[in-house]
Design an enzyme around this catalytic site. Structure first.
Site, short mmCIF file in Angstrom:
data_model
loop_
_atom_site.label_atom_id
_atom_site.label_comp_id
_atom_site.label_asym_id
_atom_site.label_seq_id
_atom_site.Cartn_x
_atom_site.Cartn_y
_atom_site.Cartn_z
CG ASP A 143 -6.59 -7.42 -31.04
OD1 ASP A 143 -7.30 -7.26 -30.04
OD2 ASP A 143 -7.05 -7.66 -32.17
CG HIS A 215 -11.26 -3.88 -23.64
ND1 HIS A 215 -12.50 -3.81 -24.22
CD2 HIS A 215 -10.63 -4.94 -24.23
CE1 HIS A 215 -12.63 -4.76 -25.13
NE2 HIS A 215 -11.51 -5.46 -25.14
#
Length: 300
Positions: A143, A215
């Protein structure tokens, strides 16, 4: 002007996210609590030396205007629902974001800060975030790979010098619930296609193979050759047997960059929505805040 202390430090392992509403007639008490929070943070930073302990206090549009500040944080506005409700609006008055390398430090500061506000606010949400192995999310992917680093953190997160609100920052907080059973059923290849990166190696898929609604395809935006960057301070949260997902928190020198990414994810640019929203994540909250520089926080 100096930024609040939870904005710049990266790679923290624990965080507390609190949203609250200010009670009627309590603005003066809130002002006093903000001033006291600065001294409290400095005190606990000495106690937990080396923990990168920091805190940010942010204000929603209504609360900030109630203090009489209209020129500073001029882009601030209430969060609005996007994507026909895919991104719900849950705007509140006050944000407290505390982060550290150790959870005990973050918990201690958040607990004592909240005590300073006392009955002047009503706490609406509280979540505790934690860093996982190799800074991966619950989805198994690293992340924040695209986060600015070094001097670019301040350039991206903070309103620049020469402005009346220099050192301030715009903040987005969203809570996403993750359906990990649904995600795991996709298989690694489909997961990588949804994200736009490899899972194990954390490498970008070639642009020729990257899906436009992945994404990465949704948030890697450029205008006039410049990337619309934000600084993520997100962390996974929740219980193994219960509700879990991602507390997505981002800082930026302009609300425009934040909103551009949201519009792209939730279909506001071209009608396409992020594949992550289809196969993994459901947004259940959304709010914008303005985090004034430290000196302004001390003299609201």
């Amino acid at each position: 002007m100096n930024p609040q202390s939870a904005i710049i430090p990266d790679h923290c392992k624990a965080a507390v996210f609190i949203e609250a509403d200010i009670r009627v007639g309590q603005l003066e008490t809130v002002k006093a609590a903000c001033r006291q929070s600065i001294a409290l943070t400095e005190h606990l930073q000495q106690r937990f030396e080396g923990c990168a302990l920091g805190a940010t206090i942010g204000f929603g549009d209504g609360a900030w205007k109630a203090f009489g500040h209209h020129k500073e944080g001029g882009e601030l506005k209430p969060f609005r629902a996007l994507g026909g409700g895919l991104a719900p609006a849950t705007q509140h008055d006050l944000l407290i974001h505390v982060q550290a390398l150790q959870f005990d430090a973050a918990f201690a500061l958040a607990q004592e800060m909240l005590a300073l506000f006392g009955e002047s606010v009503t706490v609406v949400t509280e979540e505790h975030g934690y860093r996982l192995y190799q800074e991966r999310g619950l989805d198994g992917f690293v992340d924040g790979t695209e986060n600015p680093q070094d001097e670019k953190v301040a350039q991206t997160a903070l309103i620049p010098a020469g402005r009346p609100d220099a050192g301030g920052s715009y903040v987005l907080l969203q809570k996403y619930l993750h359906d990990l059973k649904k995600w795991d059923a996709q298989g690694v290849a489909k997961q990588e296609a949804c994200i736009g990166r490899t899972k194990d190696g954390d490498e970008e898929l070639d642009k020729s193979a990257r899906l436009p609604d992945s994404h990465l395809g949704r948030v890697d935006l450029k205008e006039n050759g410049a990337g619309l960057k934000i600084v993520r301070r997100s962390l996974p949260f929740g219980k193994i047997s219960g509700e879990h997902g991602l507390m997505f928190l981002a800082y930026c020198h302009t609300l425009y960059n934040i909103e551009a990414q949201l519009l792209s994810m939730f279909g506001g640019r071209d009608g396409q929505t992020d594949l992550v929203l289809k196969h993994l994540a459901t947004a259940v909250s959304g709010a914008y805040y303005y985090a004034p520089p430290l000196e302004r926080l001390g003299r609201l």
